[in-house]
Design a protein around this motif. Sequence first.
Motif: not given
Length: 310
Positions: A85-92, A112-118, A154-159, A182-189
Amino acid sequence: MVEISVVVPVYGCRESLGPLHQRLCAALRAITPSYEIVLVDDCDRQGSWEAAAELARADRAVKAFRLSRNFGQHAAITAGLAQCTGRWAVVMDCDLQDPPEMIGELYRAAQAGSDIVLARRRRKHHSLFRRLAARVYFRLLRVLAAARLDGEFGSFSIISRKVIDAFLRFQDRDRHYLFILNWLGFPTATIEYEHAARHSGASSYSLDALVRHALGGLFFQTTVLLRWIVYAGFWVSCSGFLLAAYYIYMYFARSVYPGFTSLAVLILVIGGFIIMSTGVTGLYIGKVFEQVKGRPLYVIDKSIVDGAER
């Protein structure tokens, strides 16, 4: 809605769950008091569910879900994202090779303005063979699927929640978490981190499982391989016409003996190409058959939310 959800697919890491929970709680409390930890047991037979259930009963911030059978890591990630239910989700991962202490850096990069951080590994604790195989695999992916990824991710990321909702709209059975992002194309850092050694146990990915996972990623994330087979067939046909023209010329220009060896080689080459291309096409048709059945990507058998089993 909580601020941060941590989604952890669980398989073969019973001994890691206690230390993982402690380190996650410490790292998350330093960021926000509003968090949850979502553990998805992919039907592990080594006691991971019992450990996850114990944590969920003792800590209401932990949600535990057990799948009815082993559906695979990426289906388990999807199940966790669907339940968070989070506003952000960390996958690890659950083996503590992804340090929970890096979640703060992921969160700051996202703010800082990214929807995806890998998270990109500086150094991986894998065998030389597995590292080399990963490099070859991701290079092929960049050619076949135009994926802007390499073997150090790897899968370690926040979205963000926007990305979570878009991710959950995918119905693909053959899925890969990073391919979809990668396909979704949202701003990524990206950030970098030191890949830690496993807390305990060994990887659940055998050589056979890694090969099947790699082939699934190469073949079934894009149709470019089918186009390459068409191109190869075109050039084989052109080569056949050129060879036929050459033999016609030789027949009229000079006397030549029949080339039984070359004929046998040509039959084997062309026959092998036909069998291979038909087989690859059959694999795609089989995947289409699996997809159109409309079966669920996963089935949840048990769950513990707010300390109570449901």
